[in-house]
Design an enzyme around this catalytic site. Structure first.
Site, mmCIF file in Angstrom:
data_model
loop_
_atom_site.group_PDB
_atom_site.id
_atom_site.type_symbol
_atom_site.label_atom_id
_atom_site.label_comp_id
_atom_site.label_asym_id
_atom_site.label_seq_id
_atom_site.Cartn_x
_atom_site.Cartn_y
_atom_site.Cartn_z
ATOM 1 N N GLU A 18 -42.488 16.140 57.984
ATOM 2 C CA GLU A 18 -43.548 16.235 58.989
ATOM 3 C C GLU A 18 -44.174 14.862 59.193
ATOM 4 O O GLU A 18 -44.356 14.108 58.223
ATOM 5 C CB GLU A 18 -44.670 17.202 58.569
ATOM 6 N N GLU A 29 -45.883 21.530 50.836
ATOM 7 C CA GLU A 29 -47.199 20.987 50.463
ATOM 8 C C GLU A 29 -47.866 21.734 49.313
ATOM 9 O O GLU A 29 -49.008 22.185 49.428
ATOM 10 C CB GLU A 29 -48.116 20.934 51.680
HETATM 11 C C1 BG6 Z 1 -49.270 20.013 57.355
HETATM 12 C C2 BG6 Z 1 -48.790 21.437 57.284
HETATM 13 O O1 BG6 Z 1 -50.228 19.843 56.371
HETATM 14 O O2 BG6 Z 1 -49.950 19.577 58.461
HETATM 15 C C3 BG6 Z 1 -48.681 22.119 58.641
HETATM 16 O O3 BG6 Z 1 -47.582 21.549 56.577
HETATM 17 C C4 BG6 Z 1 -49.839 21.705 59.519
HETATM 18 O O4 BG6 Z 1 -48.605 23.488 58.400
HETATM 19 C C5 BG6 Z 1 -49.788 20.195 59.714
HETATM 20 O O5 BG6 Z 1 -49.934 22.372 60.734
HETATM 21 C C6 BG6 Z 1 -50.854 19.645 60.632
HETATM 22 O O6 BG6 Z 1 -52.128 20.036 60.179
HETATM 23 P P1 BG6 Z 1 -53.157 20.734 61.142
HETATM 24 O O7 BG6 Z 1 -54.293 21.156 60.275
HETATM 25 O O8 BG6 Z 1 -53.567 19.695 62.127
HETATM 26 O O9 BG6 Z 1 -52.455 21.875 61.780
#
Ligand code: BG6
Length: 474
Positions: free
Chosen positions: A374, A165
């Site tokens: 993700e 990211e």
């Molecule tokens: C992504 C990141 O943006 O989202 C992760 O790569 C992150 O590191 C995930 O945990 C979910 O976001 P959050 O803020 O809900 O933990």
């Protein structure tokens, strides 16, 4: 056209799950690990610190065994730079090397393909003291670190991700604790985009090094991508959506794939006096590298209307209404809520169709294989008699897989899907209470908990999805 059943995932489709070192491992100062920018950042009040997390450092065997039980074909995790090079450069910490050797070997012993992120939001604190990505030397720090990983793990790791990211780091790095912005700076945005440019150069150099050192490995960037919709059919809203799409999405893949700045993003940077200073051979460096695939993280979409000039730019990159102010970028776009979409308990818009739209757009622009690194639902889960009945997470994942399959059938080359996250881990801003895992970890915000693992209902559901190679998603 839209029926699910007759579509097929390839037999080597990488059904996986995802995590990152600083959010899952714990053991944040054990066995010679140095501090990263995450270990020293100010945490939001009432959220868990990063000393224990899910303690995967001590539970990796159990976690990999559970992932194998789920049937995973891949595990996407990151390596903590400061476990390998505690200061960011200099002496190699052999205990850190050993940990990832063990993790990789454990995965492979079950036939789980390791997909390794080289850097996931955890720049060494020592390097941040020297300016982090603002320092042009950051390019060689990152090259040197990557070479160490390729030397030690390249015989077994066939999928590499450069920087997790980078776009969120650039748009919202202050909030993530990753950005190093000197106080009182007059041109904040220029400084940020100079850092971004250094990251582009570092990424390009490392993609080339990877191809040279490991001819049978594949490497790609991993930004966070979502499609940006215009709020209406008004042409001005469409222009606003193009603006934000260019600044947030296309800039990152255009540089990685074509070695050039997206025109609309470049115009935006110039008009904000934020265009980075470039050396005469930078363009050649960027053009010399080619990713093998595009990885991306997808959680939600965003909708914008034309700006009326009164929006607030949040230096931390928040996009929705903040303290009653409307976010956006005056003259470029104004963030609005999409009335067609539901939102999660954490206010994120749920948009599986936007997932399909994102694949289609990326396929048309870049013509490369795509890997989802993700996708997932953060929720307040409840452990009841050793089970977590997370039907809401199953619904979320099912809807996204359904749309991914449609995109696949439409010709998008999709090679894998790694939902966030394998086990519950510490969220970027919300500690342990915002849970994403397919496996529940008994750990509370304040640090109590046995760290015992409990497969959630989504674990058993995903197990069926994988064993049927995506056929059975009910
Ligand atoms: C992504 C990141 O943006 O989202 C992760 O790569 C992150 O590191 C995930 O945990 C979910 O976001 P959050 O803020 O809900 O933990």
């Amino acid at each position: 056209m839209d029926s699910y059943a007759d579509k097929k995932f390839s037999s080597n489709f990488l059904w996986g799950a995802s995590s990152s070192a600083y959010q899952v491992e714990g053991a944040s100062s054990e066995d010679g690990k140095g501090p990263s920018c995450q270990d020293i950042k100010k945490l939001p009040d009432g959220t868990s610190d990063l000393t224990i997390c899910a303690d995967e450092y001590h539970h990796y065997k159990e976690d990999v065994a559970l992932m194998a039980q789920m049937g995973l074909k891949a595990y996407r995790f990151s390596i903590a730079w400061t476990r390998i090079l505690p200061q960011g450069f200099g002496d190699i910490n052999l205990k850190g090397i050993a940990y990832y050797n063990n993790l990789i070997n454990e995965c492979l012993s079950y036939g789980i393909q390791p997909i390794v992120t080289i850097l996931h939001f955890d720049m060494p604190a020592e390097l941040n003291k020297k300016g982090g990505w603002s320092n042009p030397e950051s390019i060689s720090w990152y090259e040197n670190y990557s070479k160490v990983l390729f030397e030690y793990y390249g015989d077994r790791v066939k999928y590499w991700l450069t920087i997790n990211e980078q776009n969120i780091d650039t748009l919202g790095g202050g909030d993530l604790g990753t950005k190093n912005i000197p106080a009182g700076l007059s041109s904040h945005l220029q400084h940020i985009y100079q850092q971004n440019h250094n990251m582009f150069l570092a990424q390009a150099k490392v993609m080339r090094i990877c191809h040279k050192m490991l001819p049978d490995a594949k490497i790609g960037p991993a930004p966070n991508i979502y499609i940006v919709y215009p709020a209406s059919s008004a042409p001005e809203d469409f222009i606003a959506a193009q603006n934000f799409n260019s600044i947030r999405n296309w800039l990152y893949f255009d540089v990685a794939v074509y070695g050039k700045y997206n025109e609309i993003a470049a115009a935006y940077l110039k008009s904000h006096n934020a265009y980075p200073n470039m050396n005469k051979d930078d363009r050649a460096v960027l053009c010399a590298a080619k990713p093998d695939f595009l990885a991306f993280n997808y959680y939600y979409s965003t909708t914008v209307s034309a700006s009326d000039g009164t929006e607030t730019v949040d230096p931390n990159g928040n996009l929705h209404t903040l303290d009653g102010k409307t976010m956006g970028d005056p003259g470029y776009y104004r963030n609005v809520l999409n009335p067609n979409l539901k939102r999660t308990q954490w206010g994120w818009e749920v948009d599986p169709v936007g997932f399909r739209a994102s694949f289609r757009e990326l396929a048309s622009r870049y013509h490369l294989p795509m890997l989802v690194t993700e996708n997932g639902l953060g929720a307040y889960d409840k452990l009841e008699n050793g089970r977590v009945h997370d039907s809401y997470r199953i619904d979320f994942l099912r809807d996204h897989i359904t749309q991914m399959k449609l995109a696949l059938d439409e010709g998008c080359d999709i090679i894998g899907y790694c939902p966030w996250s394998n086990v519950d881990l510490v969220s970027t801003h919300e500690g342990m209470k915002k849970r994403y895992g397919l496996i529940y970890v008994d750990r509370k915000e304040e640090g109590q908990g046995s760290l015992k693992r409990y497969p959630k209902d989504s674990f058993y559901w995903y197990q069926k999805v994988i064993s049927s190679n995506g056929k059975n998603i009910d």
